[in-house]
Design an enzyme around this catalytic site. Structure first.
Site, short mmCIF file in Angstrom:
data_model
loop_
_atom_site.label_atom_id
_atom_site.label_comp_id
_atom_site.label_asym_id
_atom_site.label_seq_id
_atom_site.Cartn_x
_atom_site.Cartn_y
_atom_site.Cartn_z
N LYS A 179 -0.45 1.74 11.70
CA LYS A 179 -2.01 1.87 11.03
C LYS A 179 -3.27 2.29 11.14
CE LYS A 179 -0.41 -2.59 9.72
NZ LYS A 179 -0.85 -3.69 8.75
N HIS A 297 10.77 -4.73 1.91
CA HIS A 297 8.98 -4.99 2.50
C HIS A 297 8.71 -6.90 1.66
CE1 HIS A 297 4.59 -6.35 2.53
NE2 HIS A 297 4.65 -5.77 3.65
#
EC number: 4.1.1.39
Length: 490
Positions: A179, A297
Protein backbone atom coordinates in the site's frame (compact mmCIF):
# COMPACT_ATOMS: atom_id res chain seq x y z
CA UNK A 1 -55.35 -41.27 -53.02
CA UNK A 2 -51.56 -41.21 -52.72
CA UNK A 3 -49.86 -39.08 -50.07
CA UNK A 4 -47.25 -36.45 -50.87
CA UNK A 5 -43.62 -37.13 -49.98
CA UNK A 6 -43.75 -34.53 -47.18
CA UNK A 7 -46.87 -36.13 -45.73
CA UNK A 8 -45.40 -39.65 -45.84
CA UNK A 9 -42.15 -38.58 -44.15
CA UNK A 10 -43.58 -36.18 -41.57
CA UNK A 11 -42.87 -37.12 -37.94
CA UNK A 12 -46.20 -37.78 -36.24
CA UNK A 13 -45.31 -36.04 -32.96
CA UNK A 14 -46.48 -32.83 -31.36
CA UNK A 15 -42.88 -32.25 -30.29
CA UNK A 16 -41.81 -31.69 -33.89
CA UNK A 17 -44.78 -29.69 -35.13
CA UNK A 18 -43.59 -26.46 -36.69
CA UNK A 19 -44.02 -23.36 -34.59
CA UNK A 20 -43.54 -22.38 -30.97
CA UNK A 21 -44.36 -24.78 -28.15
CA UNK A 22 -43.54 -24.57 -24.41
CA UNK A 23 -40.03 -25.61 -23.42
CA UNK A 24 -41.44 -28.12 -20.94
CA UNK A 25 -43.28 -29.88 -23.78
CA UNK A 26 -40.16 -29.81 -25.94
CA UNK A 27 -38.45 -32.23 -23.56
CA UNK A 28 -36.50 -29.85 -21.32
CA UNK A 29 -38.56 -30.77 -18.25
CA UNK A 30 -38.50 -34.32 -16.91
CA UNK A 31 -39.56 -34.79 -13.29
CA UNK A 32 -38.83 -38.51 -13.58
CA UNK A 33 -35.29 -38.04 -14.89
CA UNK A 34 -32.70 -40.29 -13.24
CA UNK A 35 -29.46 -38.34 -12.81
CA UNK A 36 -26.40 -40.11 -14.22
CA UNK A 37 -22.97 -40.13 -12.59
CA UNK A 38 -21.58 -38.49 -15.72
CA UNK A 39 -24.08 -35.62 -15.79
CA UNK A 40 -23.00 -32.07 -15.07
CA UNK A 41 -25.56 -30.66 -12.63
CA UNK A 42 -26.41 -27.01 -12.14
CA UNK A 43 -28.59 -25.33 -9.56
CA UNK A 44 -30.15 -22.03 -10.58
CA UNK A 45 -32.06 -19.52 -8.48
CA UNK A 46 -34.87 -18.46 -10.81
CA UNK A 47 -37.21 -15.49 -10.51
CA UNK A 48 -39.83 -15.94 -13.26
CA UNK A 49 -41.65 -12.98 -14.73
CA UNK A 50 -45.19 -12.57 -13.33
CA UNK A 51 -47.46 -15.20 -14.82
CA UNK A 52 -44.64 -17.52 -15.92
CA UNK A 53 -44.94 -21.01 -14.46
CA UNK A 54 -41.76 -21.94 -12.53
CA UNK A 55 -41.56 -25.33 -14.24
CA UNK A 56 -41.71 -23.66 -17.64
CA UNK A 57 -39.09 -21.15 -16.48
CA UNK A 58 -36.79 -23.98 -15.38
CA UNK A 59 -37.34 -25.79 -18.69
CA UNK A 60 -36.56 -22.58 -20.56
CA UNK A 61 -33.26 -22.23 -18.69
CA UNK A 62 -32.43 -25.86 -19.47
CA UNK A 63 -33.32 -25.40 -23.12
CA UNK A 64 -31.59 -22.10 -23.74
CA UNK A 65 -28.42 -23.27 -21.97
CA UNK A 66 -28.22 -26.42 -24.07
CA UNK A 67 -29.83 -27.13 -27.45
CA UNK A 68 -33.04 -25.09 -27.73
CA UNK A 69 -33.99 -22.00 -29.64
CA UNK A 70 -37.28 -20.09 -29.59
CA UNK A 71 -39.02 -22.28 -32.16
CA UNK A 72 -39.06 -25.91 -33.26
CA UNK A 73 -36.30 -26.73 -35.74
CA UNK A 74 -36.35 -29.89 -37.85
CA UNK A 75 -32.54 -30.23 -37.67
CA UNK A 76 -33.01 -31.55 -34.13
CA UNK A 77 -33.79 -34.83 -35.88
CA UNK A 78 -30.25 -34.95 -37.27
CA UNK A 79 -28.82 -35.14 -33.74
CA UNK A 80 -29.15 -37.37 -30.70
CA UNK A 81 -31.53 -34.69 -29.48
CA UNK A 82 -33.14 -36.71 -26.69
CA UNK A 83 -29.71 -37.24 -25.18
CA UNK A 84 -28.36 -33.74 -25.72
CA UNK A 85 -31.28 -31.81 -24.31
CA UNK A 86 -30.58 -30.53 -20.79
CA UNK A 87 -33.22 -31.78 -18.36
CA UNK A 88 -34.73 -29.63 -15.63
CA UNK A 89 -35.80 -32.29 -13.18
CA UNK A 90 -36.66 -30.53 -9.94
CA UNK A 91 -38.06 -27.15 -8.89
CA UNK A 92 -38.27 -26.11 -5.23
CA UNK A 93 -39.45 -22.82 -3.74
CA UNK A 94 -36.63 -20.86 -2.09
CA UNK A 95 -37.16 -20.67 1.70
CA UNK A 96 -38.35 -17.30 3.00
CA UNK A 97 -38.74 -15.87 -0.50
CA UNK A 98 -41.74 -15.11 -2.69
CA UNK A 99 -41.95 -16.36 -6.27
CA UNK A 100 -38.31 -17.43 -6.31
CA UNK A 101 -37.32 -21.03 -7.05
CA UNK A 102 -34.37 -23.39 -7.08
CA UNK A 103 -34.20 -25.25 -10.39
CA UNK A 104 -32.03 -28.36 -10.74
CA UNK A 105 -30.81 -29.05 -14.28
CA UNK A 106 -28.79 -31.97 -15.66
CA UNK A 107 -26.52 -31.67 -18.69
CA UNK A 108 -25.08 -34.50 -20.75
CA UNK A 109 -21.30 -34.38 -20.33
CA UNK A 110 -20.75 -34.65 -24.10
CA UNK A 111 -22.22 -31.17 -24.54
CA UNK A 112 -18.93 -29.68 -23.32
CA UNK A 113 -15.39 -29.64 -24.65
CA UNK A 114 -12.92 -31.34 -22.35
CA UNK A 115 -10.84 -29.09 -20.08
CA UNK A 116 -12.43 -25.89 -21.39
CA UNK A 117 -13.94 -23.47 -18.90
CA UNK A 118 -14.74 -21.13 -21.76
CA UNK A 119 -16.89 -23.74 -23.46
CA UNK A 120 -18.54 -24.86 -20.23
CA UNK A 121 -19.48 -21.32 -19.29
CA UNK A 122 -20.62 -20.38 -22.79
CA UNK A 123 -23.54 -22.74 -22.25
CA UNK A 124 -24.18 -22.53 -18.52
CA UNK A 125 -23.99 -18.72 -18.23
CA UNK A 126 -24.43 -17.75 -21.86
CA UNK A 127 -27.50 -16.16 -23.45
CA UNK A 128 -29.81 -17.64 -20.84
CA UNK A 129 -29.08 -14.86 -18.34
CA UNK A 130 -30.75 -12.35 -20.63
CA UNK A 131 -33.89 -14.41 -21.23
CA UNK A 132 -36.99 -12.19 -21.06
CA UNK A 133 -39.28 -14.73 -19.38
CA UNK A 134 -37.03 -14.62 -16.31
CA UNK A 135 -36.59 -11.38 -14.37
CA UNK A 136 -33.51 -12.65 -12.51
CA UNK A 137 -31.29 -15.72 -12.64
CA UNK A 138 -28.40 -16.86 -10.48
CA UNK A 139 -26.14 -19.89 -10.81
CA UNK A 140 -25.88 -21.15 -7.22
CA UNK A 141 -23.90 -24.38 -7.46
CA UNK A 142 -22.63 -27.05 -9.83
CA UNK A 143 -21.66 -30.68 -9.63
CA UNK A 144 -18.83 -31.50 -11.97
CA UNK A 145 -18.59 -35.29 -12.52
CA UNK A 146 -15.39 -37.23 -12.01
CA UNK A 147 -15.07 -37.98 -15.72
CA UNK A 148 -15.10 -34.30 -16.69
CA UNK A 149 -12.98 -33.13 -13.76
CA UNK A 150 -10.18 -35.47 -14.81
CA UNK A 151 -9.76 -33.51 -18.03
CA UNK A 152 -8.65 -30.46 -15.99
CA UNK A 153 -5.22 -30.14 -14.38
CA UNK A 154 -6.22 -28.50 -11.11
CA UNK A 155 -3.72 -26.56 -8.97
CA UNK A 156 -0.16 -27.16 -10.08
CA UNK A 157 1.30 -26.87 -6.59
CA UNK A 158 -1.50 -27.14 -4.05
CA UNK A 159 -1.49 -26.67 -0.31
CA UNK A 160 0.77 -29.56 0.72
CA UNK A 161 3.58 -28.81 -1.73
CA UNK A 162 3.47 -25.10 -0.92
CA UNK A 163 3.89 -25.87 2.78
CA UNK A 164 6.79 -28.19 1.97
CA UNK A 165 8.52 -25.42 0.07
CA UNK A 166 8.02 -22.97 2.93
CA UNK A 167 8.72 -25.59 5.62
CA UNK A 168 5.80 -24.16 7.57
CA UNK A 169 3.03 -26.30 9.04
CA UNK A 170 0.15 -26.06 11.49
CA UNK A 171 -0.43 -22.34 11.12
CA UNK A 172 -1.89 -19.90 8.62
CA UNK A 173 0.56 -18.16 6.32
CA UNK A 174 1.02 -14.41 6.66
CA UNK A 175 1.02 -11.85 3.90
CA UNK A 176 0.30 -8.25 3.05
CA UNK A 177 -0.63 -6.20 0.02
CA UNK A 178 1.69 -3.32 -0.77
CA UNK A 179 0.00 0.00 0.00
CA UNK A 180 -0.68 2.42 -1.50
CA UNK A 181 -1.53 0.08 -4.32
CA UNK A 182 -0.74 2.75 -6.95
CA UNK A 183 1.82 5.54 -7.15
CA UNK A 184 4.99 4.18 -5.50
CA UNK A 185 8.31 4.17 -7.32
CA UNK A 186 10.04 0.86 -7.87
CA UNK A 187 12.64 1.57 -5.17
CA UNK A 188 10.04 2.44 -2.54
CA UNK A 189 7.92 -0.51 -3.59
CA UNK A 190 10.84 -2.86 -3.02
CA UNK A 191 11.47 -1.26 0.36
CA UNK A 192 7.89 -2.07 1.44
CA UNK A 193 8.44 -5.69 0.39
CA UNK A 194 11.71 -5.94 2.32
CA UNK A 195 10.35 -4.35 5.50
CA UNK A 196 7.26 -6.54 5.55
CA UNK A 197 9.14 -9.78 4.96
CA UNK A 198 11.91 -8.95 7.42
CA UNK A 199 9.27 -8.16 10.06
CA UNK A 200 7.86 -11.68 9.88
CA UNK A 201 5.53 -12.04 6.90
CA UNK A 202 5.80 -14.95 4.50
CA UNK A 203 4.60 -13.02 1.47
CA UNK A 204 4.02 -9.55 0.14
CA UNK A 205 1.88 -9.03 -2.93
CA UNK A 206 0.89 -6.68 -5.69
CA UNK A 207 -2.69 -5.46 -5.71
CA UNK A 208 -5.12 -6.15 -8.53
CA UNK A 209 -4.59 -2.92 -10.45
CA UNK A 210 -0.81 -2.57 -10.36
CA UNK A 211 0.46 -3.70 -13.77
CA UNK A 212 2.82 -1.42 -15.71
CA UNK A 213 1.82 2.22 -15.28
CA UNK A 214 3.89 5.33 -16.05
CA UNK A 215 4.91 5.82 -12.40
CA UNK A 216 6.41 2.29 -12.23
CA UNK A 217 6.92 -0.14 -15.08
CA UNK A 218 6.58 -3.84 -14.40
CA UNK A 219 10.25 -4.71 -14.88
CA UNK A 220 11.30 -2.08 -12.34
CA UNK A 221 8.81 -3.46 -9.84
CA UNK A 222 9.89 -7.05 -10.33
CA UNK A 223 13.58 -6.29 -9.85
CA UNK A 224 13.08 -4.22 -6.72
CA UNK A 225 10.72 -6.82 -5.24
CA UNK A 226 13.25 -9.60 -5.79
CA UNK A 227 15.97 -7.53 -4.16
CA UNK A 228 13.73 -7.08 -1.11
CA UNK A 229 12.84 -10.78 -1.05
CA UNK A 230 16.46 -11.92 -1.24
CA UNK A 231 17.63 -9.51 1.45
CA UNK A 232 14.78 -10.50 3.79
CA UNK A 233 15.36 -14.21 3.23
CA UNK A 234 19.05 -13.81 3.99
CA UNK A 235 18.28 -11.84 7.15
CA UNK A 236 15.64 -14.21 8.52
CA UNK A 237 16.71 -17.60 7.18
CA UNK A 238 13.14 -18.20 5.97
CA UNK A 239 11.69 -18.80 2.53
CA UNK A 240 9.96 -15.61 1.40
CA UNK A 241 8.11 -14.42 -1.67
CA UNK A 242 6.06 -11.69 -3.28
CA UNK A 243 3.18 -12.20 -5.69
CA UNK A 244 4.18 -10.41 -8.89
CA UNK A 245 1.13 -9.37 -10.90
CA UNK A 246 1.70 -10.36 -14.53
CA UNK A 247 -1.79 -9.36 -15.73
CA UNK A 248 -1.49 -7.53 -19.05
CA UNK A 249 -3.38 -6.56 -22.20
CA UNK A 250 -2.37 -9.62 -24.23
CA UNK A 251 -1.36 -13.20 -23.48
CA UNK A 252 1.94 -12.58 -25.26
CA UNK A 253 2.72 -9.88 -22.70
CA UNK A 254 1.51 -12.06 -19.82
CA UNK A 255 3.89 -14.85 -20.84
CA UNK A 256 6.72 -12.33 -21.29
CA UNK A 257 6.29 -11.03 -17.75
CA UNK A 258 5.91 -14.55 -16.35
CA UNK A 259 9.14 -15.70 -17.99
CA UNK A 260 10.99 -12.67 -16.67
CA UNK A 261 9.68 -13.25 -13.14
CA UNK A 262 10.94 -16.81 -13.29
CA UNK A 263 14.30 -15.78 -14.75
CA UNK A 264 15.08 -13.38 -11.92
CA UNK A 265 14.18 -15.93 -9.25
CA UNK A 266 10.53 -15.47 -8.31
CA UNK A 267 8.66 -18.58 -7.19
CA UNK A 268 5.17 -17.11 -7.56
CA UNK A 269 3.25 -15.00 -10.05
CA UNK A 270 -0.17 -13.41 -9.79
CA UNK A 271 -3.08 -12.80 -12.16
CA UNK A 272 -6.49 -11.14 -11.94
CA UNK A 273 -9.85 -12.83 -12.48
CA UNK A 274 -10.74 -10.15 -15.03
CA UNK A 275 -8.22 -11.72 -17.43
CA UNK A 276 -10.89 -14.24 -18.40
CA UNK A 277 -11.18 -18.01 -18.24
CA UNK A 278 -9.05 -18.87 -21.27
CA UNK A 279 -6.23 -16.61 -20.11
CA UNK A 280 -6.38 -18.04 -16.58
CA UNK A 281 -6.21 -21.62 -17.82
CA UNK A 282 -3.41 -20.75 -20.22
CA UNK A 283 -1.14 -19.22 -17.59
CA UNK A 284 -2.05 -22.05 -15.19
CA UNK A 285 -0.61 -24.52 -17.71
CA UNK A 286 2.51 -22.38 -17.90
CA UNK A 287 2.79 -22.30 -14.09
CA UNK A 288 2.61 -26.08 -13.92
CA UNK A 289 5.23 -26.52 -16.63
CA UNK A 290 7.53 -24.01 -14.95
CA UNK A 291 7.02 -25.09 -11.33
CA UNK A 292 5.61 -21.73 -10.24
CA UNK A 293 2.90 -20.89 -7.72
CA UNK A 294 -0.07 -19.10 -9.27
CA UNK A 295 -1.99 -16.58 -7.17
CA UNK A 296 -5.40 -15.35 -8.37
CA UNK A 297 -6.92 -12.07 -7.24
CA UNK A 298 -10.70 -12.21 -7.65
CA UNK A 299 -10.89 -8.68 -9.07
CA UNK A 300 -14.32 -8.08 -10.56
CA UNK A 301 -16.13 -11.00 -8.94
CA UNK A 302 -18.59 -8.91 -6.96
CA UNK A 303 -20.02 -7.42 -10.15
CA UNK A 304 -21.84 -10.73 -10.60
CA UNK A 305 -21.36 -12.67 -7.35
CA UNK A 306 -22.63 -10.32 -4.64
CA UNK A 307 -26.33 -9.88 -5.36
CA UNK A 308 -28.47 -12.77 -4.21
CA UNK A 309 -31.00 -12.84 -7.02
CA UNK A 310 -28.87 -12.52 -10.17
CA UNK A 311 -25.40 -13.54 -11.31
CA UNK A 312 -23.07 -16.33 -10.21
CA UNK A 313 -22.47 -17.42 -6.64
CA UNK A 314 -18.80 -17.20 -5.73
CA UNK A 315 -18.80 -20.87 -4.72
CA UNK A 316 -19.13 -21.70 -8.43
CA UNK A 317 -16.19 -19.42 -9.26
CA UNK A 318 -14.19 -21.29 -6.59
CA UNK A 319 -14.95 -24.59 -8.31
CA UNK A 320 -14.05 -23.25 -11.74
CA UNK A 321 -10.79 -21.72 -10.52
CA UNK A 322 -9.70 -24.89 -8.73
CA UNK A 323 -10.39 -26.76 -11.96
CA UNK A 324 -8.45 -24.20 -14.00
CA UNK A 325 -5.30 -24.68 -11.93
CA UNK A 326 -4.73 -21.66 -9.68
CA UNK A 327 -2.95 -22.30 -6.37
CA UNK A 328 -4.40 -19.34 -4.42
CA UNK A 329 -7.66 -17.42 -4.65
CA UNK A 330 -9.07 -14.63 -2.51
CA UNK A 331 -12.12 -16.16 -0.84
CA UNK A 332 -13.26 -13.79 1.91
CA UNK A 333 -12.44 -12.94 5.52
CA UNK A 334 -15.78 -12.97 7.40
CA UNK A 335 -14.60 -10.11 9.62
CA UNK A 336 -13.02 -7.75 7.10
CA UNK A 337 -14.31 -4.85 5.02
CA UNK A 338 -15.59 -6.93 2.10
CA UNK A 339 -18.78 -8.95 1.64
CA UNK A 340 -18.64 -12.17 3.65
CA UNK A 341 -21.34 -14.07 5.51
CA UNK A 342 -19.65 -16.59 7.86
CA UNK A 343 -21.55 -19.62 6.57
CA UNK A 344 -21.05 -18.67 2.94
CA UNK A 345 -17.32 -18.08 3.48
CA UNK A 346 -16.93 -21.48 5.16
CA UNK A 347 -18.62 -23.03 2.15
CA UNK A 348 -16.16 -21.32 -0.21
CA UNK A 349 -13.22 -22.53 1.86
CA UNK A 350 -14.56 -26.10 1.94
CA UNK A 351 -14.86 -26.11 -1.84
CA UNK A 352 -11.25 -25.02 -2.19
CA UNK A 353 -9.73 -27.23 0.52
CA UNK A 354 -11.69 -30.49 0.74
CA UNK A 355 -11.15 -33.52 -1.47
CA UNK A 356 -14.79 -34.60 -1.22
CA UNK A 357 -17.84 -32.40 -0.75
CA UNK A 358 -21.00 -33.45 1.06
CA UNK A 359 -24.33 -31.67 0.83
CA UNK A 360 -24.28 -28.82 3.36
CA UNK A 361 -27.22 -26.50 2.81
CA UNK A 362 -26.31 -23.94 5.53
CA UNK A 363 -22.94 -23.55 3.76
CA UNK A 364 -24.67 -23.34 0.37
CA UNK A 365 -23.30 -26.65 -0.91
CA UNK A 366 -26.12 -28.41 -2.75
CA UNK A 367 -24.29 -31.34 -4.36
CA UNK A 368 -21.98 -34.14 -3.34
CA UNK A 369 -18.80 -33.96 -5.36
CA UNK A 370 -15.53 -35.89 -5.50
CA UNK A 371 -12.63 -33.70 -6.60
CA UNK A 372 -11.04 -36.57 -8.55
CA UNK A 373 -7.56 -36.10 -7.07
CA UNK A 374 -7.27 -32.45 -8.16
CA UNK A 375 -5.02 -30.74 -5.65
CA UNK A 376 -6.39 -28.41 -3.04
CA UNK A 377 -6.37 -24.65 -3.52
CA UNK A 378 -5.17 -22.26 -0.79
CA UNK A 379 -7.79 -19.63 0.14
CA UNK A 380 -6.60 -16.10 0.78
CA UNK A 381 -8.20 -13.78 3.35
CA UNK A 382 -7.65 -10.14 2.52
CA UNK A 383 -9.42 -6.83 2.96
CA UNK A 384 -9.80 -4.83 6.18
CA UNK A 385 -8.33 -7.32 8.66
CA UNK A 386 -5.95 -6.56 11.53
CA UNK A 387 -4.14 -8.43 14.30
CA UNK A 388 -6.86 -7.70 16.87
CA UNK A 389 -9.13 -10.08 14.94
CA UNK A 390 -6.69 -12.99 15.01
CA UNK A 391 -8.86 -15.22 17.22
CA UNK A 392 -11.81 -14.72 14.87
CA UNK A 393 -9.76 -15.32 11.74
CA UNK A 394 -8.34 -18.61 13.00
CA UNK A 395 -11.75 -19.77 14.22
CA UNK A 396 -13.57 -19.05 10.97
CA UNK A 397 -10.83 -19.82 8.45
CA UNK A 398 -8.60 -22.49 9.99
CA UNK A 399 -4.92 -23.11 9.25
CA UNK A 400 -4.80 -23.60 5.49
CA UNK A 401 -5.20 -19.96 4.54
CA UNK A 402 -3.05 -16.96 3.73
CA UNK A 403 -3.96 -14.07 6.06
CA UNK A 404 -3.11 -10.85 4.27
CA UNK A 405 -2.87 -7.71 6.36
CA UNK A 406 -2.28 -4.83 3.94
CA UNK A 407 -3.35 -1.72 5.80
CA UNK A 408 -3.01 -3.81 8.97
CA UNK A 409 0.73 -4.02 8.32
CA UNK A 410 1.67 -0.91 6.40
CA UNK A 411 -0.62 1.34 8.44
CA UNK A 412 1.24 0.61 11.68
CA UNK A 413 2.39 3.87 13.35
CA UNK A 414 5.89 2.50 13.97
CA UNK A 415 6.45 1.40 10.40
CA UNK A 416 6.00 -1.55 8.10
CA UNK A 417 8.40 -3.90 9.87
CA UNK A 418 6.67 -3.23 13.19
CA UNK A 419 3.30 -3.93 11.60
CA UNK A 420 4.54 -7.24 10.25
CA UNK A 421 6.00 -8.19 13.63
CA UNK A 422 2.72 -7.38 15.36
CA UNK A 423 0.86 -9.73 13.02
CA UNK A 424 3.45 -12.51 13.39
CA UNK A 425 3.42 -12.34 17.20
CA UNK A 426 -0.39 -12.22 17.32
CA UNK A 427 -0.67 -15.25 15.05
CA UNK A 428 1.90 -17.34 16.90
CA UNK A 429 0.39 -16.48 20.30
CA UNK A 430 -3.09 -17.46 19.14
CA UNK A 431 -1.98 -20.70 17.49
CA UNK A 432 0.02 -21.66 20.58
CA UNK A 433 -2.95 -20.98 22.89
CA UNK A 434 -5.29 -22.92 20.62
CA UNK A 435 -2.92 -25.88 20.58
CA UNK A 436 -2.77 -25.76 24.37
CA UNK A 437 -6.56 -26.09 24.51
CA UNK A 438 -7.56 -22.49 25.24
CA UNK A 439 -11.08 -21.37 24.36
CA UNK A 440 -9.49 -18.75 22.13
CA UNK A 441 -12.67 -17.77 20.24
CA UNK A 442 -14.34 -16.67 23.46
CA UNK A 443 -14.87 -12.91 23.43
CA UNK A 444 -12.91 -12.53 26.64
CA UNK A 445 -10.25 -15.21 26.16
CA UNK A 446 -9.13 -14.36 22.61
CA UNK A 447 -8.49 -10.65 23.19
CA UNK A 448 -6.76 -11.47 26.50
CA UNK A 449 -4.36 -13.82 24.68
CA UNK A 450 -3.42 -10.92 22.43
CA UNK A 451 -3.04 -8.50 25.35
CA UNK A 452 -0.77 -10.95 27.16
CA UNK A 453 1.39 -11.37 24.06
CA UNK A 454 1.57 -7.60 23.68
CA UNK A 455 3.21 -7.27 27.11
CA UNK A 456 6.48 -8.37 25.51
CA UNK A 457 5.83 -6.99 22.02
CA UNK A 458 5.52 -3.23 21.74
CA UNK A 459 4.43 -3.27 18.06
CA UNK A 460 1.52 -5.57 18.90
CA UNK A 461 0.39 -3.35 21.78
CA UNK A 462 0.50 -0.31 19.50
CA UNK A 463 -1.56 -2.11 16.86
CA UNK A 464 -4.15 -3.29 19.37
CA UNK A 465 -4.50 0.23 20.75
CA UNK A 466 -4.84 1.73 17.27
CA UNK A 467 -7.42 -0.66 15.82
CA UNK A 468 -9.24 -1.86 18.93
CA UNK A 469 -12.53 -0.23 17.92
CA UNK A 470 -12.40 -1.11 14.22
CA UNK A 471 -14.95 -3.59 12.92
CA UNK A 472 -17.15 -3.95 9.85
CA UNK A 473 -20.50 -5.11 11.19
CA UNK A 474 -22.71 -4.87 8.15
CA UNK A 475 -25.38 -7.31 7.09
CA UNK A 476 -24.22 -9.40 4.13
CA UNK A 477 -26.24 -9.23 0.95
CA UNK A 478 -25.59 -12.90 0.22
CA UNK A 479 -26.64 -15.06 3.16
CA UNK A 480 -27.60 -18.68 3.71
CA UNK A 481 -31.09 -19.72 2.63
CA UNK A 482 -31.26 -22.59 5.11
CA UNK A 483 -29.81 -21.05 8.29
CA UNK A 484 -29.62 -17.72 10.04
CA UNK A 485 -26.21 -16.18 10.53
CA UNK A 486 -25.23 -14.01 13.48
CA UNK A 487 -23.26 -10.84 12.82
CA UNK A 488 -19.72 -11.91 12.03
CA UNK A 489 -17.88 -9.72 14.53
CA UNK A 490 -19.99 -10.25 17.62
Amino acid sequence: MSQSVSERTRIKSDRYESGVIPYAKMGYWDAAYSVKDTDILALFRITPQPGVDPVEAAAAVAGESSTATWTVVWTDLLTACERYRAKAYRVDPVPNATDVYFAFIAYECDLFEEASLSNLTASIIGNVFGFKAISALRLEDMRIPHSYLKTFQGPATGIIVERERLNKYGTPLLGATVKPKLGLSGKNYGRVVYEGLKGGLDFLKDDENINSQPFMRWRERFLNCLEGINRASAATGEVKGSYLNITAATMEEVYKRAEYAKAIGSVVVMIDLVMGYTAIQSIAYWARENDMLLHLHRAGNSTYARQKNHGINFRVICKWMRMSGVDHIHAGTVVGKLEGDPLMIKGFYDILRLTELEVNLPFGIFFEMDWASLRRCMPVASGGIHCGQMHQLIHYLGDDVVLQFGGGTIGHPDGIQAGATANRVALEAMVFSRNEGADYFNNQVGPQILRDAAKTCGPLQTALDLWKDISFNYTSTDTADFAETATANR
